[in-house]
Motif scaffolding. Sequence first.
Motif, PDB file in Angstrom:
ATOM      1  N   VAL A  22      77.783  10.319  41.943  1.00 49.08           N
ATOM      2  CA  VAL A  22      78.333  10.691  43.225  1.00 49.08           C
ATOM      3  C   VAL A  22      79.108  10.345  43.761  1.00 49.08           C
ATOM      4  CG1 VAL A  22      76.757   9.248  45.745  1.00 49.08           C
ATOM      5  CG2 VAL A  22      75.486  10.124  43.609  1.00 49.08           C
ATOM      6  N   GLU A  23      79.614  10.922  44.773  1.00 45.22           N
ATOM      7  CA  GLU A  23      81.449  10.561  45.011  1.00 45.22           C
ATOM      8  C   GLU A  23      80.829  10.088  46.474  1.00 45.22           C
ATOM      9  OE1 GLU A  23      85.150  13.142  46.387  1.00 45.22           O
ATOM     10  OE2 GLU A  23      84.091  13.553  44.858  1.00 45.22           O
ATOM     11  N   VAL A  24      81.384   8.578  47.086  1.00 48.46           N
ATOM     12  CA  VAL A  24      81.296   7.785  47.902  1.00 48.46           C
ATOM     13  C   VAL A  24      83.259   8.218  48.417  1.00 48.46           C
ATOM     14  CG1 VAL A  24      80.581   6.016  49.100  1.00 48.46           C
ATOM     15  CG2 VAL A  24      79.640   6.463  47.606  1.00 48.46           C
ATOM     16  N   ASN A  25      82.831   8.313  49.851  1.00 48.62           N
ATOM     17  CA  ASN A  25      84.634   8.846  50.771  1.00 48.62           C
ATOM     18  C   ASN A  25      83.951   7.676  51.536  1.00 48.62           C
ATOM     19  OD1 ASN A  25      84.813  11.227  48.988  1.00 48.62           O
ATOM     20  ND2 ASN A  25      83.122  12.130  51.034  1.00 48.62           N
ATOM     21  N   ILE A  26      85.537   6.180  51.886  1.00 51.09           N
ATOM     22  CA  ILE A  26      84.678   5.856  52.884  1.00 51.09           C
ATOM     23  C   ILE A  26      86.375   5.506  53.772  1.00 51.09           C
ATOM     24  CG2 ILE A  26      85.457   2.664  52.415  1.00 51.09           C
ATOM     25  CD1 ILE A  26      85.471   2.834  49.666  1.00 51.09           C
ATOM     26  N   GLN A  27      85.599   5.160  54.899  1.00 52.85           N
ATOM     27  CA  GLN A  27      86.430   5.216  55.692  1.00 52.85           C
ATOM     28  C   GLN A  27      86.489   4.196  57.092  1.00 52.85           C
ATOM     29  OE1 GLN A  27      84.712   8.397  59.022  1.00 52.85           O
ATOM     30  NE2 GLN A  27      84.326   9.985  57.012  1.00 52.85           N
ATOM     31  N   VAL A  28      87.645   3.541  56.809  1.00 57.12           N
ATOM     32  CA  VAL A  28      87.358   2.686  57.707  1.00 57.12           C
ATOM     33  C   VAL A  28      88.006   3.058  58.790  1.00 57.12           C
ATOM     34  CG1 VAL A  28      88.740   0.223  58.073  1.00 57.12           C
ATOM     35  CG2 VAL A  28      88.373   1.087  55.295  1.00 57.12           C
ATOM     36  N   LEU A  29      87.406   1.677  60.344  1.00 61.72           N
ATOM     37  CA  LEU A  29      87.386   2.714  61.466  1.00 61.72           C
ATOM     38  C   LEU A  29      87.644   1.005  62.226  1.00 61.72           C
ATOM     39  CD1 LEU A  29      84.331   4.129  61.609  1.00 61.72           C
ATOM     40  CD2 LEU A  29      86.609   5.194  61.817  1.00 61.72           C
ATOM     41  N   GLU A  30      88.116   1.115  63.220  1.00 64.35           N
ATOM     42  CA  GLU A  30      88.485  -0.013  64.369  1.00 64.35           C
ATOM     43  C   GLU A  30      86.947  -0.273  65.075  1.00 64.35           C
ATOM     44  OE1 GLU A  30      90.890  -1.822  64.309  1.00 64.35           O
ATOM     45  OE2 GLU A  30      92.014  -0.792  62.916  1.00 64.35           O
ATOM     46  N   TRP A  31      87.188  -1.487  65.409  1.00 66.89           N
ATOM     47  CA  TRP A  31      85.391  -2.153  65.641  1.00 66.89           C
ATOM     48  C   TRP A  31      85.078  -1.299  66.833  1.00 66.89           C
ATOM     49  CZ3 TRP A  31      82.481  -4.483  63.844  1.00 66.89           C
ATOM     50  CH2 TRP A  31      80.764  -5.167  64.537  1.00 66.89           C
ATOM     51  N   GLN A  32      85.211  -0.452  67.963  1.00 67.36           N
ATOM     52  CA  GLN A  32      84.686  -0.043  68.837  1.00 67.36           C
ATOM     53  C   GLN A  32      84.756   1.367  68.173  1.00 67.36           C
ATOM     54  OE1 GLN A  32      86.373  -0.954  72.682  1.00 67.36           O
ATOM     55  NE2 GLN A  32      85.006   1.107  73.842  1.00 67.36           N
ATOM     56  N   ALA A  33      85.620   2.296  67.395  1.00 66.53           N
ATOM     57  CA  ALA A  33      85.780   3.571  66.506  1.00 66.53           C
ATOM     58  C   ALA A  33      83.770   3.660  65.874  1.00 66.53           C
ATOM     59  CB  ALA A  33      86.074   3.978  65.969  1.00 66.53           C
ATOM     60  N   PHE A  34      84.000   1.972  65.442  1.00 68.19           N
ATOM     61  CA  PHE A  34      82.954   1.392  63.858  1.00 68.19           C
ATOM     62  C   PHE A  34      81.173   1.946  64.386  1.00 68.19           C
ATOM     63  CE2 PHE A  34      80.672  -1.638  62.038  1.00 68.19           C
ATOM     64  CZ  PHE A  34      80.134  -0.405  60.690  1.00 68.19           C
ATOM     65  N   MET A  35      81.860   1.145  65.874  1.00 68.60           N
ATOM     66  CA  MET A  35      80.358   1.113  66.847  1.00 68.60           C
ATOM     67  C   MET A  35      80.072   1.704  67.566  1.00 68.60           C
ATOM     68  SD  MET A  35      79.179  -1.869  66.669  1.00 68.60           S
ATOM     69  CE  MET A  35      78.552  -2.968  68.519  1.00 68.60           C
ATOM     70  N   GLU A  36      80.469   3.332  67.192  1.00 67.04           N
ATOM     71  CA  GLU A  36      80.301   4.474  68.445  1.00 67.04           C
ATOM     72  C   GLU A  36      79.854   4.991  67.108  1.00 67.04           C
ATOM     73  OE1 GLU A  36      84.062   4.949  70.164  1.00 67.04           O
ATOM     74  OE2 GLU A  36      83.476   4.381  71.846  1.00 67.04           O
ATOM     75  N   ALA A  37      80.725   5.541  65.582  1.00 65.85           N
ATOM     76  CA  ALA A  37      80.074   6.280  65.190  1.00 65.85           C
ATOM     77  C   ALA A  37      78.406   6.024  64.828  1.00 65.85           C
ATOM     78  CB  ALA A  37      81.111   5.858  63.800  1.00 65.85           C
ATOM     79  N   GLY A  38      78.609   4.481  64.704  1.00 65.30           N
ATOM     80  CA  GLY A  38      77.425   3.815  64.622  1.00 65.30           C
ATOM     81  C   GLY A  38      75.745   4.331  64.824  1.00 65.30           C
ATOM     82  N   GLU A  39      76.837   4.399  66.312  1.00 67.15           N
ATOM     83  CA  GLU A  39      75.528   4.716  67.431  1.00 67.15           C
ATOM     84  C   GLU A  39      75.456   5.949  67.247  1.00 67.15           C
ATOM     85  OE1 GLU A  39      76.378   3.147  71.416  1.00 67.15           O
ATOM     86  OE2 GLU A  39      76.317   1.041  71.036  1.00 67.15           O
ATOM     87  N   ARG A  40      76.016   7.014  67.139  1.00 65.52           N
ATOM     88  CA  ARG A  40      75.834   8.442  67.102  1.00 65.52           C
ATOM     89  C   ARG A  40      75.330   9.107  65.883  1.00 65.52           C
ATOM     90  NH1 ARG A  40      81.762   8.204  68.263  1.00 65.52           N
ATOM     91  NH2 ARG A  40      81.941   9.030  66.314  1.00 65.52           N
ATOM     92  N   GLY A  41      75.265   7.643  64.904  1.00 67.58           N
ATOM     93  CA  GLY A  41      74.756   8.269  63.747  1.00 67.58           C
ATOM     94  C   GLY A  41      75.285   9.505  62.801  1.00 67.58           C
ATOM     95  N   ASP A  42      77.032   8.941  62.692  1.00 68.13           N
ATOM     96  CA  ASP A  42      78.057   9.755  61.972  1.00 68.13           C
ATOM     97  C   ASP A  42      78.663   9.297  60.843  1.00 68.13           C
ATOM     98  OD1 ASP A  42      80.135  11.903  61.941  1.00 68.13           O
ATOM     99  OD2 ASP A  42      81.289  11.147  63.415  1.00 68.13           O
ATOM    100  N   TYR A  43      77.506   8.894  59.543  1.00 72.81           N
ATOM    101  CA  TYR A  43      77.930   8.623  58.667  1.00 72.81           C
ATOM    102  C   TYR A  43      76.902   9.232  58.232  1.00 72.81           C
ATOM    103  CZ  TYR A  43      74.414   4.907  59.956  1.00 72.81           C
ATOM    104  OH  TYR A  43      73.552   4.553  60.450  1.00 72.81           O
ATOM    105  N   ASP A  44      76.566   8.730  56.534  1.00 75.26           N
ATOM    106  CA  ASP A  44      75.571   8.614  55.428  1.00 75.26           C
ATOM    107  C   ASP A  44      75.644   7.369  55.147  1.00 75.26           C
ATOM    108  OD1 ASP A  44      75.965  11.798  55.415  1.00 75.26           O
ATOM    109  OD2 ASP A  44      77.995  11.474  54.493  1.00 75.26           O
ATOM    110  N   LEU A  45      76.245   6.658  54.968  1.00 74.30           N
ATOM    111  CA  LEU A  45      76.367   5.386  54.449  1.00 74.30           C
ATOM    112  C   LEU A  45      76.771   4.683  55.674  1.00 74.30           C
ATOM    113  CD1 LEU A  45      76.786   5.186  50.709  1.00 74.30           C
ATOM    114  CD2 LEU A  45      74.563   5.366  51.595  1.00 74.30           C
TER     115      LEU A  45
END
Length: 531
Positions: free
Chosen positions: A406-429
């Motif tokens: 399994v290849e995991v691609n890590i994306q490090v996001l600034e806090w607000q962008a991280f929160m928005e990605a979480g709310e949108r479901g824009d991630y696998d993990l």
Amino acid sequence: MLFRKFLLIALIVLLMLTLSGCNLDQSTEKQLRVASLGSPITLNPLYVRDGFSAEAVSLLFESLLKSHNETLEMEPALVYDWEIEDEGKTYLLYFRENLYWSDGEPLTARDAEFTLRVMCHPDFTGHQYALYYHPIVGAVEYHQQHDSSLADGHIHGVEVLDEHTLKITLEQALAPFLTYLEFQPLPEHVLGEVPVAEIEGHEYSRWPEVTSGPYVLEEWETDEYLKMTGNQDFYRGSPEIEEVYYRIIPNQEAQLIEMLNGNLELIPTAVKLEDVKDLKDNPEIEIHSNLRLVYDYLGFNMRKDDSPLQEREVRRALSMILDREALVEDVLLGYGEVLHGPLVPLQFPYDPDFESFSVDLERAREILEETGYEDGFELDLIINAGNQVRENAALMFKEAASETGVEVNIQVLEWQAFMEAGERGDYDLIISGQGTGVDPDLTFNWHSQSPLNELGYANSRVDELIEEALVTLEEEERSKIYRQAQEVIVADAPMVWLYTREAVHASTSRLDNFTPHPENAFYNIDQWKIE
């Protein structure tokens, strides 16, 4: 490698020069300078969805009730006493008589009634109605039928008996309802004529000029600092510490340098663990630690229809690859413990003998082959910038996952962008943190209809157990039900529970009466002193 070290040092120096440019007063016994890794998103307590906003809001607003920092039992705040009648269905709340908003207007039971109407209004954009307040008599009718844009009218089960007494009646007794009264009311005389749909985006949510807590907001420079001064109308008196500078310093090394240079009095929660030993040897700095009602997790997004994570066996396989014991020992340096499910040590149903998946890379590979993924797949993992522990956890998981194909691609996001990605479901993990609350109610994250169930987890048996526990008043029986629910949830592997970690704070040795709470580092801040 040498260039990267040089670049890091240069960036920190540049950051320090920027920070030193802020118009911050020199340290006195009347001023507290506090560091935060991130900036608040809102200062309206009804719309808080992140930890940084929660910290800042706790300085500006007081709640009806609050939990004790050691016993976690509910204790008086704006409400000085309460009675529970009618076999747990009726609550009488008695408000103090010396309560005032920071503009001098009286704070009464009517403000609490107004706030409950806001949260039950059909246009309310927060989540509290669905989670807490729909069991109030008349709340469903108000939510479904109220036709005014304002939070006016009446909820049948919320009655102001007089300016200092509020009566709340429930459809049926709910075991955790007293903890639901730990909300911070809004001023009706300020927001009563604002349409509820507009309150979250209203100027008040950005700049609340009228508040009820120990401090009032004086300045807010986005991503730099908030300046707060003592509330002269606070019911327990103006705080001993007259000013708080809440400084946004999104780098742990920079925070440490500022403290060592005498430019900070407190780093709450986020002290870099590698520095703790040296800081303990510094006579000018004191280290504090306490357990928290929070855990960190590696979550699997089950909302994507075409994702391998839709398959239970795939999630179970991925739950077997990360060595969490090594994570706690090597990254947390022992300031925490491996967690195996959604119940945490401070909660009464917690079972220290309960265990989830153990590390077994070979079995994980076998399961992935059996489910048709012998050629592996890719997953995107998001984490928030500035959290070194989570970054290390992500790297450890990525390395272990590669051994299973399994290849995991890590994306490090600034806090607000991280929160928005979480709310949108824009991630696998996602690696993030989850507050649990004083009561062990699992509704928030694990009931299929919860607005906070962001991973998309659904199990009808879990829903049944959660609903049964809510109306079970006897603590021992509730414990049994929650433990059953935990077993089912963990077997479904919606996430990998990583650890529950201690909060580690660094303060000047001159700070007295600092008594952090498992949920709130600024617990009883009005009683703190700087010698």
